[in-house]
Design a protein around this motif. Structure first.
Motif, short mmCIF file in Angstrom:
data_model
loop_
_atom_site.label_atom_id
_atom_site.label_comp_id
_atom_site.label_asym_id
_atom_site.label_seq_id
_atom_site.Cartn_x
_atom_site.Cartn_y
_atom_site.Cartn_z
N ASN A 199 127.19 0.27 24.08
CA ASN A 199 127.12 0.04 22.68
C ASN A 199 126.04 -1.00 22.35
O ASN A 199 126.07 -1.50 21.09
N GLY A 200 125.51 -1.53 23.18
CA GLY A 200 124.33 -2.37 22.83
C GLY A 200 124.68 -3.97 22.71
O GLY A 200 123.83 -4.78 22.30
N THR A 201 125.92 -4.36 23.46
CA THR A 201 126.30 -5.80 23.43
C THR A 201 126.44 -6.49 24.58
O THR A 201 126.80 -7.75 24.49
N TYR A 204 124.87 -10.09 24.89
CA TYR A 204 125.67 -11.04 24.33
C TYR A 204 126.59 -11.68 25.17
O TYR A 204 126.99 -13.10 25.14
N SER A 226 120.78 -14.43 20.20
CA SER A 226 121.89 -13.51 20.23
C SER A 226 123.00 -13.32 19.04
O SER A 226 123.74 -12.55 19.17
N SER A 228 122.18 -12.47 16.29
CA SER A 228 121.72 -11.30 15.59
C SER A 228 121.89 -9.85 16.37
O SER A 228 121.42 -9.90 17.37
N ALA A 229 122.74 -9.05 15.64
CA ALA A 229 123.03 -7.68 16.12
C ALA A 229 121.98 -6.91 16.57
O ALA A 229 121.77 -6.37 17.70
N PRO A 230 120.85 -6.89 15.75
CA PRO A 230 119.51 -6.23 16.20
C PRO A 230 118.79 -6.59 17.29
O PRO A 230 118.41 -5.88 18.37
N VAL A 231 119.00 -8.24 17.53
CA VAL A 231 118.21 -8.75 18.83
C VAL A 231 119.01 -8.42 19.64
O VAL A 231 118.47 -7.85 21.03
N THR A 233 121.03 -5.85 20.59
CA THR A 233 120.82 -4.39 20.89
C THR A 233 119.38 -4.44 21.34
O THR A 233 119.62 -3.19 22.36
N ALA A 234 118.40 -4.78 20.86
CA ALA A 234 117.30 -4.53 21.47
C ALA A 234 116.95 -5.11 22.93
O ALA A 234 116.61 -4.41 23.70
N TRP A 237 119.45 -2.57 25.18
CA TRP A 237 118.99 -1.24 25.35
C TRP A 237 117.45 -1.51 26.09
O TRP A 237 116.88 -0.48 26.80
#
Length: 328
Positions: A199-201, A204, A226, A228-231, A233-234, A237
């Motif tokens: 899930n990309g976390t 974090y 960290s 920022s959710a997009p950061v 996730t990037a 992934w």
């Protein structure tokens, strides 16, 4: 009845292709030397910067270390029993790794390097993974180093390798690349089965881990990023994508293996900045450098060899010019 000739032709074709491939293979270059030195330096850092008591601390449910049962008894930290203390053994391993890192006589130091790597990997109580990779790499590099008769692995070779040594070195080099590719691909694919990675976390939580979390002076920057959710996730992934890319690149041509090496340095350099794990990261970088070694090196002319014939340019007018030059 036509099957056997077809099979023979196929076998002969494969043999010819292998012969042509090994004829172009020679790993005696500074690339291989740098990779081997980096791996040895990473292993050396563990022994130089960590007290023996910390390396051999007792572990609950595992007992005292070093464990010398079964094949572990071949470790340098086990041979000789109590006749020799652990501190002299540690300095013996340090001396071997220092010689390996210097690049002196790879043919002579290949097996002592493998034995030292094995001793560290199976004997210390709290390995971080780099010890196991270092052991595997030093074992797989034995055939390549045995085929390397240079005084220093920083030198260019002065003569061609024999076909038998080229074949042995080629097979070992292929095994190293397959091993490193499997390591990265398996690491990436297995992470997809973990919810935080899928899930990309995951990053974090890693950055905030009490043991492996980000430390100074980068903690405030990475912790702020960290949020920022997009950061996040990037970062999460992105690590998986880079691992897959490295695994694919190390199996490809020289150019792609070098690209994989650059990605490996970026990936593990980032791990060093955020999580530490210096020895593990440096061993992986050294392994990537070995994998990126070009497969062909042009030997230098030996001092006593006759001078090479100058190359003649290929052009239509060259022949006429040469004939004119010979007319008195």
């Amino acid at each position: 009845m036509q099957v056997m000739p077809a099979v023979r032709n196929s076998v002969q074709e494969m043999a010819d292709r292998l012969a042509n491939r090994t004829a172009r293979h020679d790993l005696r270059s500074r690339w291989f030397g740098v990779g081997r030195t980096v791996i040895a330096l990473a292993q050396l850092s563990v022994l130089l910067l960590t007290p023996v008591k910390a390396l051999l601390v007792p572990v609950v449910a595992m007992g005292e270390y070093p464990r010398c049962d079964s094949v572990r008894g071949a470790s340098a930290l086990c041979l000789g029993g109590d006749a020799l203390g652990m501190e002299p053994r540690r300095w013996l391993l340090i001396a071997v790794l220092a010689v390996v890192a210097s690049g002196y006589r790879p043919r002579w130091t290949a097996i002592p390097h493998a034995w030292t790597s094995y001793s560290v990997a199976v004997s210390i109580a709290v390995p971080d993974g780099g010890e196991s990779i270092g052991m595997i790499m030093s074992l797989l590099m034995i055939p390549i180093a045995l085929a390397d008769g240079r005084t220093w692995h920083w030198q260019r070779p002065v003569r061609e390798q024999t076909p038998s040594w080229r074949t042995v070195s080629f097979v070992a080099f292929l095994a190293i690349r397959v091993q490193i590719a499997y390591l990265y691909l398996d690491s990436a694919v297995s992470k997809f089965g973990v919810a935080d990675w899928a899930n990309g976390t995951a990053e974090y939580y890693f950055l905030r881990d009490n043991m492996f979390g980000v430390g100074q002076p980068w903690d405030s920057l990475f912790l702020w990023m960290s949020r920022s959710a997009p950061v996040v996730t990037a970062l999460t992934w992105g690590a998986l994508v880079i691992e897959i890319a490295i695994g694919v690149c190390v199996l490809a041509s020289d150019r792609w293996r070098k690209a994989g090496m650059v990605m490996d340095i970026v990936l593990h350099g980032s791990i060093i900045l955020t999580m530490g794990l210096w020895s593990f990261a440096v061993v992986m970088i050294g392994s990537a450098i070995v994998c990126a070694t070009p497969e062909r090196v042009r030997p230098e002319r030996a001092p006593d060899a006759p001078p090479a014939e100058p190359e003649v340019p290929h052009c239509a007018a060259c022949g006429a010019l040469r004939e004119a030059a010979t007319v008195p």
